[in-house]
Design an enzyme around this catalytic site. Structure first.
Site, short mmCIF file in Angstrom:
data_model
loop_
_atom_site.label_atom_id
_atom_site.label_comp_id
_atom_site.label_asym_id
_atom_site.label_seq_id
_atom_site.Cartn_x
_atom_site.Cartn_y
_atom_site.Cartn_z
N ARG A 108 -7.43 -0.64 1.37
CA ARG A 108 -7.94 -1.92 0.86
C ARG A 108 -8.42 -1.78 -0.59
NH1 ARG A 108 -12.26 -2.14 5.65
NH2 ARG A 108 -10.56 -1.00 6.63
N LYS B 81 -10.04 12.98 8.03
CA LYS B 81 -9.54 12.62 9.35
C LYS B 81 -9.51 13.87 10.23
CE LYS B 81 -6.38 8.85 8.11
NZ LYS B 81 -7.01 7.81 8.91
N ASP C 48 -12.00 6.98 3.90
CA ASP C 48 -10.77 6.80 4.68
C ASP C 48 -10.34 5.32 4.72
OD1 ASP C 48 -8.62 7.48 6.21
OD2 ASP C 48 -9.74 7.75 8.07
N LYS D 156 0.86 -1.18 0.00
CA LYS D 156 0.00 0.00 0.00
C LYS D 156 0.89 1.23 0.00
CE LYS D 156 -3.04 2.67 3.13
NZ LYS D 156 -3.90 2.66 4.34
N GLU E 233 -9.24 3.50 2.44
CA GLU E 233 -8.79 3.55 1.04
C GLU E 233 -7.73 2.50 0.72
OE1 GLU E 233 -7.50 5.26 3.41
OE2 GLU E 233 -5.36 5.00 3.00
N ASP F 36 -2.57 10.26 3.53
CA ASP F 36 -3.95 9.85 3.75
C ASP F 36 -4.67 10.88 4.61
OD1 ASP F 36 -6.35 8.57 4.08
OD2 ASP F 36 -5.57 6.96 5.37
N1 BES Z 1 -4.06 4.68 7.02
C1 BES Z 1 -5.14 4.38 7.86
C2 BES Z 1 -4.79 3.38 8.97
C3 BES Z 1 -3.78 3.80 9.99
C4 BES Z 1 -4.18 4.26 11.22
C5 BES Z 1 -2.45 3.69 9.75
C6 BES Z 1 -3.26 4.61 12.18
C7 BES Z 1 -1.51 4.05 10.69
C8 BES Z 1 -1.92 4.50 11.92
C9 BES Z 1 -6.30 3.78 7.06
O1 BES Z 1 -6.39 4.19 5.75
C10 BES Z 1 -7.56 4.20 7.74
O2 BES Z 1 -7.80 5.36 7.84
N2 BES Z 1 -8.32 3.23 8.21
C11 BES Z 1 -9.52 3.48 8.91
C12 BES Z 1 -10.53 2.46 8.44
C13 BES Z 1 -11.92 2.74 8.92
C14 BES Z 1 -12.47 3.96 8.23
C15 BES Z 1 -12.77 1.53 8.61
C16 BES Z 1 -9.23 3.31 10.40
O3 BES Z 1 -8.46 2.43 10.76
O4 BES Z 1 -9.78 4.08 11.18
ZN ZN Z 2 -7.50 6.00 5.48
ZN ZN Z 3 -4.59 4.78 4.86
#
Ligand code: BES
Ligand code: ZN
Ligand code: ZN
Length: 491
Positions: A342, A268, A338, A256, A340, A261
């Protein structure tokens, strides 16, 4: 950027110790026993070394603790560093002892009196890795570390010298991954990331960069949807290292590479958003492994594929509720922009299998906050559809001391991904968030493809110093994957 040093291994010459410049390192157990080199240092310093290792403070110290004797009498060196070890130490403690050496910096000549200790390569690697420093964006002279040298005085210099190149190769791979992860997103755009990957061509890696028009032709609607709000064009970088037998199916590493992000329209919160410069950690790790393999000319076939995108809010950005079509043909309702990573991986995973028919696929991603909640910062999450493959990886990670913990998959979780309007939705709610993300990815893995998914959200970058890295990027799993390739793909 820090270049890794290649350590030198030489025979001990007692008569040069008095004049050795820089820093001389003594590795001592708590039993107070000094080896030949240490005894000479003790004589030169008129017993100061013995007083230190016989002190109560030293007796109470733990392996990896470090003591400095600055400007020692009777020696030209600026310091004698005494690192507490346990003579019967394992690889982990050896790397830790090395970490103590590297932490003080290797900007000057450093001579380590290692004699016939065990795990000298691990001590060396620990020192090399901990000496990493990311100061490209600091302008002060003090912030720039001069390249020094790392020499080990050992009993069997020839044997260790033969391993020095491989050690430097792995350290260079880790450093590339760290540099990429530490780099801010205004510097490391998708275009700049692709350019740095193209640098691997000099080492014999075949590199292709697929641009948006080609990705559209391939039908990668899931990946393209993520990058649609960014000024930086989405890309897919393909790296091939073909050091193995012709015709042998490769191992595929998929990463990835979200260079930043923001969350997209599902924005966020501001607090801590700057950490999302590391959201390309999976892609950085893949690039790092490819570099290590190429530098040590690994006799193995490995392909690295990374999806490079930026997730931004914009008038053209993807909206919550949008439905996108993946290269596989499945449709996805984007509930939360968010989630994204996957979406990017879905298309890259599919492409990797269609094009390369790999013997196995391992994907790496800073995928979920839920994985950080589950495992904290000491273990990456491991998911797999193949017990044997998974076991081999966990063993490699254990050998390298990179925490890895298997979490479950299960069809029962699939109901959380049901969509009213499309084949699936991209989020499964809060319960088991790391698992439903893995379960989503599994839909883009063919049943007969051995697959491992590594969620590195908690380990790719750390806010505190660790044994082997200063705060920031760790390069977690570069070494485990290099080890896995050695153990399973070579010869
Ligand atoms: N890049 C983030 C995950 C992440 C969180 C990486 C903390 C490093 C540290 C990912 O894209 C994300 O935002 N995931 C969301 C998914 C949710 C919306 C289902 C998350 O984990 O909150
Ligand atoms: Zn994200
Ligand atoms: Zn991410």
């Amino acid at each position: 950027m820090t270049d890794s040093l290649t350590p030198a291994f030489v025979a001990l010459d007692l008569d040069t110790l008095a004049e050795a410049p820089g820093r001389v390192v003594v590795l001592a157990d708590a039993d107070g026993r000094l080896d030949k080199g240490a005894r000479r240092i003790n004589r030169l310093t008129r017993g100061a070394l013995a007083r230190l290792v016989e002190s109560e403070k030293f007796a109470k110290s733990k392996p990896g603790d470090s003591f400095a004797m600055d400007w020692p009498t009777g020696m030209a060196a600026e310091a004698v560093q005494v690192v507490r070890i346990d003579r019967k130490m394992g690889a982990d403690d050896a790397r830790k002892a090395g970490g103590a050496i590297g932490k003080e910096g290797l900007g000057k000549p450093v001579l380590v009196l290692a004699g016939s200790l065990r795990h000298i390569p691990e001590i060396a690697l620990g020192a090399m890795l901990r000496a990493y420093d990311f100061s490209d964006h600091k302008t002060g002279e003090d912030d720039k570390k001069a390249p020094g040298s790392l020499t080990f005085a050992v009993a069997k210099p020839e044997v260790l010298t033969a391993q020095a190149g491989d050690l430097a190769a792995v350290a260079s791979g880790v450093f590339l991954a760290r540099d990429l992860v530490n780099e801010p997103a205004n510097v490391l755009s998708t275009t700049e990331f692709a350019r740095r990957i193209e640098g691997l061509r000099d080492l014999g890696v075949e590199v292709e960069i697929l641009e948006e028009a080609e990705l559209e032709k391939l039908g990668m609607g899931a990946l393209l949807g993520v990058g649609q709000g960014s000024e930086s064009p989405s890309k897919l970088a393909v790296m091939q290292w073909s050091g193995g037998k012709k015709g042998t199916a490769p191992l595929a590493l998929v990463g990835k590479g979200v260079v930043f992000d923001t969350g997209g329209i599902s924005l966020k919160p501001a607090l801590g958003m700057e950490e999302m410069t590391m959201d390309m950690g999976g892609a950085g790790t893949v690039a790092g492994v490819m570099k290590a393999l190429a530098l040590r000319k690994a006799p193995a076939n490995v392909v690295g594929l990374v999806g490079l995108v930026e997730n931004m809010p914009d008038g053209r950005a993807q909206r919550p509720g949008d439905v996108v079509k993946s290269m596989k043909g499945d449709t996805i309702e984007v509930i939360n922009t968010d989630a994204e990573g996957r979406l990017v991986l879905a298309d890259v995973l599919w492409y990797a299998q269609e094009r390369f028919k790999p013997a196995g696929v391992i994907d790496l991603a800073t995928l979920t906050g839920a994985c950080v909640i589950a495992l904290g910062h000491e273990n990456g999450g491991v998911f797999s559809n193949d017990d044997e493959f998974c076991k081999t990886f966990l063993k490699a990670a254990d050998t390298e001391g990179e925490g890895a913990w298997r979490l479950p998959l299960g069809e029962a979780y699939d109901k959380q991904l049901k969509s009213r309007v499309a084949d699936m939705k991209n989020v499964g709610g809060r319960p088991g968030g790391a698992i439903t993300a893995a379960q989503f990815l599994k839909r883009f893995v063919k049943d007969d493809t051995p697959w491992i998914h590594l969620d590195i959200a908690g380990v790719a970058s750390r806010s505190e110093d660790t044994v082997l890295a200063p705060k920031g990027a760790t390069g977690w799993f570069v070494r485990s994957l290099d080890r896995l390739v050695r153990d399973t793909c070579e010869g």
